[in-house]
Design an enzyme around this catalytic site. Structure first.
Site, PDB file in Angstrom:
ATOM      1  N   CYS A  91       0.805  -1.220   0.000  1.00  0.00           N
ATOM      2  CA  CYS A  91       0.000   0.000   0.000  1.00  0.00           C
ATOM      3  C   CYS A  91       0.836   1.267   0.000  1.00  0.00           C
ATOM      4  CB  CYS A  91      -0.982  -0.019   1.163  1.00  0.00           C
ATOM      5  SG  CYS A  91      -0.210  -0.053   2.809  1.00  0.00           S
ATOM      6  N   HIS A  96      -2.872   1.184   6.644  1.00  0.00           N
ATOM      7  CA  HIS A  96      -3.085   1.268   5.201  1.00  0.00           C
ATOM      8  C   HIS A  96      -2.778   2.688   4.754  1.00  0.00           C
ATOM      9  CE1 HIS A  96      -4.424   0.411   1.241  1.00  0.00           C
ATOM     10  NE2 HIS A  96      -5.469   1.215   1.303  1.00  0.00           N
ATOM     11  N   ASP A  99      -7.108   6.054  -3.823  1.00  0.00           N
ATOM     12  CA  ASP A  99      -6.321   4.906  -3.365  1.00  0.00           C
ATOM     13  C   ASP A  99      -5.970   4.037  -4.563  1.00  0.00           C
ATOM     14  OD1 ASP A  99      -5.131   2.874  -1.975  1.00  0.00           O
ATOM     15  OD2 ASP A  99      -6.823   2.491  -0.648  1.00  0.00           O
ATOM     16  N   ASN A 116     -14.004   3.916   9.974  1.00  0.00           N
ATOM     17  CA  ASN A 116     -15.008   3.979  11.043  1.00  0.00           C
ATOM     18  C   ASN A 116     -15.961   2.789  11.082  1.00  0.00           C
ATOM     19  OD1 ASN A 116     -15.885   5.324  13.315  1.00  0.00           O
ATOM     20  ND2 ASN A 116     -17.398   6.569  12.235  1.00  0.00           N
ATOM     21  N   LEU A 150     -20.147 -12.395  32.839  1.00  0.00           N
ATOM     22  CA  LEU A 150     -19.608 -11.843  34.068  1.00  0.00           C
ATOM     23  C   LEU A 150     -18.617 -10.729  33.780  1.00  0.00           C
ATOM     24  CD1 LEU A 150     -19.083 -15.149  36.020  1.00  0.00           C
ATOM     25  CD2 LEU A 150     -21.054 -13.618  36.053  1.00  0.00           C
TER      26      LEU A 150
END
Length: 607
Positions: free
Chosen positions: A278, A335, A360, A400, A483
């Protein structure tokens, strides 16, 4: 032609004024929307009232005024449409002596590329005669307010257009490091290589006149460059590879500049250069866009999600023993992509989506059938406008997405056991202006994690997206009553390649009763793109913990078997053995904790 004795292109003066002098002082390389000077020496005096100078510029095959690839224009007037080129007599002219200095201006939306400039002369004593004057290269112009790539601040133009060296940030969200990169966009041959890339793109090969016409638009050009930097659909520049072997090429970590990569591609008859990942794709793309005149910067997103089904969740699956099987979705250790600066009038009549756009070049998913991504407005990503082009939904997920963890039962059924809303998209970084320092720009992409606004935007993004999110009714009832046990894991020594990693695991029982825990600790080698390379180690620990007390245990991860890795992801699955007060039946709950958000132990390792 007898009437024109000499042509002076004023290359050095023009290129300096157009901020292209670093490319060449002997070739005419100018920017659109800005005047440049050409001096003509005629055999006799020039009389503007009776003599006619007519200029023609053309680019590409079958140039056409309709397509904007051809323009015919005279002094102070054009013969075509409003987007035609213009010329005027400059004050330095000496018309009685036959010295004519022309100020020639291209439209601010002219296609970029190589042009042919020719001249026809008709005087009171001669018929029309013509000659070719020169070839020139026209680039985007961030200094011109009418150009869609106009960048107002000089210090930003200096950093994002003119600077040839920079930093690329790598590693993990808690172990960020940087590597120096030589973009080299003004090396003399790079502009020709960049134009060759445009010529080799499949759209140009299918329909050259339309492609050359579309080069007026930075949105179009950035998508073409995004596709051409990788090799998945075309004779692109860099072949990607994310694991051994790298036979027949170079390791991705061996590259430290774009120039050698671009030259190898050009000199090998456009065969792919092996290999890149990348940060290589992004850095090469940054070189090309800056060379063409589009302001851009390299961006690193730590904890970067790859959402394959566009539901804005990253789904992880666990068996009873905590092993994480292969999943189509993944979270990359980091990335790298590029932000390019441009207007987006195709999305809004006002300037709502103008500015930085994510582009990209890493081939992850297709966009309209091609392995490219963007331009996606950063402003649209921030606000969750995932229905806008290009690829806003995909980039929103990168920064996100929610991570949803599922328990898979032996019969293949599954149930949701945990949702992590904050680990994806950490410390989004770029180089600061004018200084070798990291600038955190996470707030440009997302509202602060844990805030109400972040959840409002996320839910809006889901609604505007193309696929529904998971259903809340899939939560395991046992897990809803799990728990309270607080986990933490600490790295005891600085990781050194080839040596074991020592860790300390602590668990605190926040419940009011004694619990017996079976704890399985798994270590897996994970490639940079989030896919699992191998299982390194699995360890089972049984421990009783008193109410409101804790336990501490140390363990090591042996790395002697590991040939190569980019990150180690620690996964540990705790299994509770306990009794409900209302029944005597034992229940077992399996709850995974993704500790890669706490530390990425190795970052980059040598092989």
């Amino acid at each position: 032609v007898a009437d024109v004795v000499k042509v002076d292109l004023n290359c050095e003066k023009n290129n300096r004024a157009h901020n292209t002098i670093d490319i060449s002082a002997s070739r005419l390389i100018v920017r659109r929307g800005q005047s440049f000077l050409v001096r003509l020496e005629l055999r006799g005096p020039f009389r503007p009232t009776t003599d006619v100078l007519e200029l023609t510029v053309e680019t590409g095959p079958k140039p056409s005024e309709r397509l904007g690839t051809r323009s015919v224009f005279r002094l102070s007037a054009s013969l075509g449409n409003d987007s035609s080129w213009m010329a005027e007599v400059h004050r330095d002219s000496n018309l009685p002596a036959g010295s004519v200095t022309l100020g020639i201006t291209s439209p601010a939306n002219a296609p970029v590329g190589e042009y042919r400039l020719s001249l026809s002369v008709k005087t009171s004593t001669t018929a029309v005669t013509g000659r070719s004057l020169c070839k020139l290269i026209l680039l985007f112009n961030p200094w011109c307010q009418e150009d869609w790539v106009y960048l107002p601040k000089q210090e930003e133009r200096q950093e994002y257009v003119m600077t040839e060296h920079g930093l690329v940030f790598i590693g993990g969200s808690r172990s960020i490091s940087s590597m120096a990169w030589d973009f080299g966009q003004f090396e003399p041959d790079i502009v020709d290589i960049c134009l060759k890339m445009l010529d080799m793109n499949p759209k140009c090969l299918r329909n050259p006149p339309e492609d050359f016409s579309a080069r007026c638009n930075p949105i179009y050009v950035s998508r073409v460059v995004s596709a051409m930097v990788n090799t998945n659909d075309d004779k692109g520049v860099v072949a990607g590879r994310w694991s051994e072997p790298y036979a027949g090429g170079e390791r991705p970590t061996s590259w430290h500049g774009s120039v050698d990569i671009l030259r190898r591609w050009y000199q090998s008859n456009c065969n792919p250069v092996k290999y890149g990942q990348c940060w290589v794709f992004a850095s090469v793309m940054c070189t090309v866009l800056r060379c063409l005149g589009i302001p851009c910067r390299v961006i690193t997103n730590f904890g970067s999600a790859h959402d394959t089904d566009k539901n804005l969740t990253i789904d992880k699956y666990y068996s009873d023993y905590g092993i994480c099987p292969e999943s189509n979705d993944s979270v990359w250790n980091f990335h790298v992509w590029v932000e390019a600066w441009m207007k987006r009038p195709d999305l809004s009549r006002d300037s709502l989506y103008d500015g930085w756009q994510v582009v990209d070049a890493t081939p992850q998913e297709t966009s309209n059938g091609v392995f490219c991504c963007g331009p996606a407005p950063v402003k649209a990503i921030l606000e969750g406008h995932t229905d806008l082009k290009y690829d806003v939904d995909f980039v929103f997920a990168e920064v996100n997405a929610d991570q949803v963890e599922w328990k898979v039962f032996p019969d293949g059924s599954k149930t949701r056991i945990n949702t992590d809303t904050s680990s994806v998209g950490q410390n989004i970084s770029t180089k600061a202006i004018g200084i070798d320092r990291r600038q955190d720009i996470t707030a440009n992409y997302k509202y602060a994690e844990g805030t109400e606004m972040e959840r409002i935007v996320y839910n809006q993004a889901v609604r505007r997206g193309t696929k529904p999110r998971y259903s809340d009714d899939t939560v395991d009832n046992h897990l809803q009553n799990r728990l309270d046990v607080s986990p933490s894991i600490v790295l005891l020594n600085k990781p050194v390649y080839g040596q074991d990693i020592d860790l300390k695991l602590t668990l605190k029982n926040d419940d009011r009763v004694t619990r017996t825990l079976l704890i399985r600790v798994n270590a897996q080698a994970v490639r940079i793109n989030g896919t699992i390379s191998s299982q390194i180690q699995s360890q089972l620990i049984e421990q009783m913990i008193l109410p409101n007390q804790g336990m501490l245990t140390r363990f090591s991860i042996a790395l002697f078997q590991l040939k190569q890795c980019f990150a180690i992801k620690l996964l540990w699955l705790r299994q509770h053995l306990y009794q409900y007060k209302k029944c005597s039946e034992d229940h077992t709950a399996a709850i995974p904790f993704m500790l890669k958000s706490l530390f990425n132990i190795l970052g980059f390792c040598k092989n």
